[in-house]
Design a protein around this motif. Structure first.
Motif, PDB file in Angstrom:
ATOM      1  N   ASN A  39      48.278  39.837  51.755  1.00 12.03           N
ATOM      2  CA  ASN A  39      47.342  40.384  50.755  1.00 12.03           C
ATOM      3  C   ASN A  39      45.906  39.933  51.051  1.00 12.03           C
ATOM      4  O   ASN A  39      44.953  40.526  50.564  1.00 12.03           O
ATOM      5  CB  ASN A  39      47.754  39.969  49.326  1.00 12.03           C
ATOM      6  CG  ASN A  39      47.979  38.480  49.168  1.00 12.03           C
ATOM      7  OD1 ASN A  39      48.091  37.762  50.147  1.00 12.03           O
ATOM      8  ND2 ASN A  39      48.059  38.023  47.936  1.00 12.03           N
ATOM      9  N   GLY A 124      47.134  46.378  39.810  1.00 17.39           N
ATOM     10  CA  GLY A 124      46.402  46.867  40.987  1.00 17.39           C
ATOM     11  C   GLY A 124      46.583  45.932  42.155  1.00 17.39           C
ATOM     12  O   GLY A 124      45.616  45.500  42.787  1.00 17.39           O
ATOM     13  N   THR A 126      47.835  44.448  45.926  1.00 17.20           N
ATOM     14  CA  THR A 126      47.572  44.962  47.270  1.00 17.20           C
ATOM     15  C   THR A 126      48.793  45.709  47.823  1.00 17.20           C
ATOM     16  O   THR A 126      48.720  46.274  48.910  1.00 17.20           O
ATOM     17  CB  THR A 126      47.215  43.805  48.232  1.00 17.20           C
ATOM     18  OG1 THR A 126      48.318  42.889  48.243  1.00 17.20           O
ATOM     19  CG2 THR A 126      45.953  43.095  47.805  1.00 17.20           C
ATOM     20  N   GLY A 131      54.191  39.610  44.534  1.00 12.33           N
ATOM     21  CA  GLY A 131      54.820  39.220  43.273  1.00 12.33           C
ATOM     22  C   GLY A 131      56.315  39.041  43.468  1.00 12.33           C
ATOM     23  O   GLY A 131      56.920  38.069  43.005  1.00 12.33           O
ATOM     24  N   LEU A 227      42.076  33.921  40.561  1.00 13.64           N
ATOM     25  CA  LEU A 227      43.293  34.715  40.785  1.00 13.64           C
ATOM     26  C   LEU A 227      44.517  33.801  40.823  1.00 13.64           C
ATOM     27  O   LEU A 227      45.633  34.255  41.112  1.00 13.64           O
ATOM     28  CB  LEU A 227      43.193  35.483  42.108  1.00 13.64           C
ATOM     29  CG  LEU A 227      42.277  36.711  42.142  1.00 13.64           C
ATOM     30  CD1 LEU A 227      42.185  37.267  43.560  1.00 13.64           C
ATOM     31  CD2 LEU A 227      42.762  37.805  41.199  1.00 13.64           C
ATOM     32  N   VAL A 273      38.604  42.652  42.904  1.00 16.84           N
ATOM     33  CA  VAL A 273      39.362  43.832  43.331  1.00 16.84           C
ATOM     34  C   VAL A 273      40.582  43.968  42.430  1.00 16.84           C
ATOM     35  O   VAL A 273      41.203  42.978  42.065  1.00 16.84           O
ATOM     36  CB  VAL A 273      39.859  43.706  44.796  1.00 16.84           C
ATOM     37  CG1 VAL A 273      40.425  45.033  45.277  1.00 16.84           C
ATOM     38  CG2 VAL A 273      38.758  43.266  45.712  1.00 16.84           C
TER      39      VAL A 273
HETATM   40  P1  IMP Z   1      48.636  40.717  44.932  1.00 20.83           P
HETATM   41  O1  IMP Z   1      48.163  39.392  45.426  1.00 20.83           O
HETATM   42  O2  IMP Z   1      48.754  41.747  45.999  1.00 20.83           O
HETATM   43  O3  IMP Z   1      49.885  40.600  44.106  1.00 20.83           O
HETATM   44  O4  IMP Z   1      47.516  41.301  43.919  1.00 20.83           O
HETATM   45  C1  IMP Z   1      47.224  40.653  42.686  1.00 20.83           C
HETATM   46  C2  IMP Z   1      45.732  40.744  42.369  1.00 20.83           C
HETATM   47  O5  IMP Z   1      45.019  39.908  43.270  1.00 20.83           O
HETATM   48  C3  IMP Z   1      45.144  42.147  42.524  1.00 20.83           C
HETATM   49  O6  IMP Z   1      44.131  42.316  41.554  1.00 20.83           O
HETATM   50  C4  IMP Z   1      44.525  42.107  43.916  1.00 20.83           C
HETATM   51  O7  IMP Z   1      43.457  43.017  44.060  1.00 20.83           O
HETATM   52  C5  IMP Z   1      44.028  40.666  43.970  1.00 20.83           C
HETATM   53  N1  IMP Z   1      43.954  40.154  45.346  1.00 20.83           N
HETATM   54  C6  IMP Z   1      44.988  39.795  46.143  1.00 20.83           C
HETATM   55  N2  IMP Z   1      44.533  39.370  47.330  1.00 20.83           N
HETATM   56  C7  IMP Z   1      43.191  39.445  47.275  1.00 20.83           C
HETATM   57  C8  IMP Z   1      42.156  39.091  48.200  1.00 20.83           C
HETATM   58  O8  IMP Z   1      42.378  38.614  49.309  1.00 20.83           O
HETATM   59  N3  IMP Z   1      40.870  39.324  47.757  1.00 20.83           N
HETATM   60  C9  IMP Z   1      40.598  39.805  46.526  1.00 20.83           C
HETATM   61  N4  IMP Z   1      41.534  40.130  45.632  1.00 20.83           N
HETATM   62  C10 IMP Z   1      42.814  39.941  46.005  1.00 20.83           C
END
Ligand code: IMP
Length: 461
Positions: A39, A124, A126, A131, A227, A273
Motif C-alpha cells: 500500500n 477508500g 489502496t 485490512g 493513519l 488519500v
Molecule cells: P489500506 O492501507 O490500503 O488499507 O488503506 C487505508 C487508508 O490508508 C486509505 O485511506 C488509504 O488511502 C491510506 N493509505 C494507505 N497507504 C497509504 C500511503 O502510503 N500514503 C497515503 N495514504 C495511504
C-alpha cells in the motif's frame, strides 16, 4: 544512537524516501521497514532512474547499506518480484536485502476478501489486501513467509484453513464463480517465493547482531501517524501501527533502542488519500471526485497549459476558491498517489494534528518537505484549534474529528519568491524562515526540502 525512526507526521506521502536517502549518505548502516506493505509508495532515484518502492527499503541503491524488510511488513510475492526487477534494472543489486521469514504473506484469499468487504470501499483503501492480511494475522490464520518454504501439503492446508475462516470461496460459489484452488496457489506462491528465498532470514537476530556491533539503523515508516490503526482517525486508518510505536513489534527490537525520531511533514500544506476527516481540507471529497473524473477523461493538467497558467496567476493574487487552491497545490506538488495514482486531497497546515502526532511519537527533530510548493501562495492559514458548537478545542479527537471545523488562528504571510534553488537557510525569504521557525515549537527542524532533486535540500545542524 542505534535506531533512528523516520516517521510521517500526518496522513502519509510526506516525502520520507528523500529524508532517508539523506540520512543514509550521512553514514547509516541499515534501513529497516517495520510496517505496512504494498500500500506504500516511496520514490527513489538510483543512478538517476525513478523507482517506486513499495516494500523494499529506501536504502537499496546503496551497496554498503543493509536493507531489511521486518516481520511487521505484509508482502505480496507477485508485487515484490516486480519491484525487485525494477530495482535490478536500475542497477542496484539485491545482495544487501534481508526479508524476515515472519513477514505476513498477502494471498489471493486476502485480496478477494478485501474486494468482498464493503468497509474497504467506504475507507477508500489502496486495494492491496492490507485490512484482510493484518486482521487474519491477529486471528492467527495468515500464513507467514517461512510457511511457504515448507511442504506443499503444509501450505495447502494453511490456505484451506484461511479460506474457510474468511469464507472467500463460499461467497464466490454462492455468486456462481469458481472457488479458489489452494493447491495451485500453494504451487504458484512457492515458485515466486523461491526466486527470492536466498534473501529470507530471521531478521530479528540480524538486527540484534547489528545493534550489538554498534551499527546505526534507520527504521523506515510507511503510511504515517494519523493513519495508525490504534491512534489515527479510526476507522479511516491503515491496518498496521504506523507511528514510532510500531517499530518494536515490527522489527523485534527493544523500545529503548530507538533513540531518535525524525518527523517528516510538508512545510506549508498537508495531504490525505482516501476517505476520512480532514479539517483543513481545501475543497471536499465531492469536488475531488469531479476533478478525478476530468483527469480520467482528459488526462492530468499540465504545468504549461493555459488552464494552469490562469490558475497560477489567480493563486498569486489570492483570488482562488478553496477547492481551486486545493487543485493548485495538487498540481504544483504533483500530489498523485505513487501506488494508486489517485489525486491526493490537499489542505492547509494543522498545528493541533501536528502536536498530537508529536505527542504520540516524541519527535527529536523535524524534516520539512516541499517548501517550494507554497512559493507563490499569498498566505498560509494555519489551523490552531478545532471549532464545534461555538467552542474552540485544542485537542485532536481522532475518532470524531469529522465533527469539527478548522480554526485558522494564525496566518503566515507568503513569500512570493522561488525558493527551489536556495541552498542556505539564511538565504530563504524572511516569511519562509518564519514558517520553518513556527514548526520549531514542535521540534528542531534539521532538514528542509525545496524540490525533488537531491541537491534541493537545506540542512540545519
Ligand atoms: P489500506 O492501507 O490500503 O488499507 O488503506 C487505508 C487508508 O490508508 C486509505 O485511506 C488509504 O488511502 C491510506 N493509505 C494507505 N497507504 C497509504 C500511503 O502510503 N500514503 C497515503 N495514504 C495511504
Amino acid at each position: 544512537m542505534p535506531i533512528t525512526a523516520v516517521i510521517g507526521v500526518h496522513w502519509g506521502d510526506e516525502g520520507k524516501g528523500k529524508v532517508i536517502d539523506y540520512l543514509v549518505e550521512k553514514g547509516y548502516d541499515a534501513v529497516a521497514r517495520f510496517n505496512g506493505g504494498p500500500n506504500a509508495g516511496h520514490t527513489i532515484y538510483p543512478n538517476g532512474q525513478k523507482v517506486v518502492l513499495h516494500v523494499v527499503p529506501s536504502g537499496i541503491s546503496y551497496p554498503h547499506v543493509t536493507n531489511i524488510i521486518g516481520n511487521g511488513v505484509a508482502l505480496d510475492p507477485q508485487l515484490l518480484l516486480g519491484e525487485l526487477t525494477d530495482v535490478r534494472n536500475a542497477g542496484a543489486d539485491l545482495l544487501n536485502l534481508y526479508i524476515s521469514d515472519r513477514c505476513k504473506v498477502i494471498t489471493p484469499y486476502h485480496k478477494e476478501a478485501e474486494k468482498q468487504s464493503p468497509i474497504n470501499r467506504k475507507i477508500g483503501t489502496t486495494g492491496k489486501g492490507m485490512g484482510s492480511v493484518y486482521s487474519s494475522h491477529t486471528a492467527r490464520i495468515t500464513p507467514l513467509l517461512s510457511d511457504f518454504l515448507r511442504s506443499h501439503e503444509h501450505v495447502t492446508a494453511l490456505l484451506r484453513e484461511l479460506d474457510e475462516e474468511l469464507g472467500v470461496s463460499e461467497k464466490l460459489r454462492a455468486e456462481g464463480h469458481d472457488a479458489l484452488d489452494a493447491s495451485k496457489i500453494a504451487d504458484d506462491y512457492r515458485r515466486m517465493i523461491d526466486q527470492f528465498s536466498n534473501n529470507v532470514t530471521d531478521t530479528t537476530y540480524k538486527i540484534s547482531n547489528m545493534l550489538r556491533a554498534g551499527s546505526k539503523i534507520i527504521a523506515e515508516g510507511a503510511q504515517a501517524s494519523l493513519l495508525d490503526k490504534d491512534h489515527g482517525t479510526y476507522p479511516f486508518v491503515t491496518s498496521s501501527n504506523s507511528f514510532a510505536g510500531g517499530i518494536s513489534p515490527g522489527l523485534g527490537v527493544p523500545p529503548n533502542t530507538i533513540t531518535e525520531t525524525v518527523g517528516v511533514m510538508k512545510a506549508g500544506y498537508i495531504t490525505r488519500v482516501g476517505g476520512g476527516p480532514f479539517p483543513t481540507e481545501l475543497g471536499n471529497e465531492a469536488t475531488l471526485k469531479e476533478e478525478e473524473a476530468a483527469i480520467k477523461a482528459n488526462g492530468k493538467i499540465k504545468r504549461d497549459s493555459t488552464y494552469f497558467r490562469d490558475l497560477e496567476s489567480a493563486a498569486k493574487k489570492g483570488y482562488l476558491l478553496p477547492k481551486e487552491m486545493g487543485q493548485y497545490l495538487r498540481i504544483v506538488g504533483d500530489e498523485f498517489g505513487s501506488t494508486t495514482k489517485r489525486p491526493r486531497r490537499t489542505g492547509w497546515p494543522d498545528l493541533v494534528a501536528t502536536q498530537y502526532s508529536d505527542m504520540l511519537n516524541g519527535f527529536t527533530c523535524l524534516a520539512l518537505t516541499k517548501l517550494d510548493v507554497t512559493d507563490f501562495v499569498p498566505e498560509i492559514p494555519v489551523c490552531t484549534g478545532y471549532k464545534k458548537d461555538g467552542q474552540v478545542f485544542k485537542n485532536f479527537d481522532p475518532m470524531y474529528l469529522g465533527d469539527y471545523t478548522a480554526d485558522s488562528g494564525l496566518i503566515i504571510p507568503g513569500w512570493m519568491k522561488d525558493t527551489s534553488e536556495i541552498k542556505e537557510f539564511e538565504h530563504l525569504p524572511e516569511e519562509a524562515r518564519r514558517l520553518v521557525e513556527f514548526w520549531e515549537r514542535i521540534a528542531p527542524v534539521r532538514l528542509i526540502s525545496n524540490g525533488p532533486g537531491r541537491g534541493q535540500t537545506i540542512f540545519r545542524e
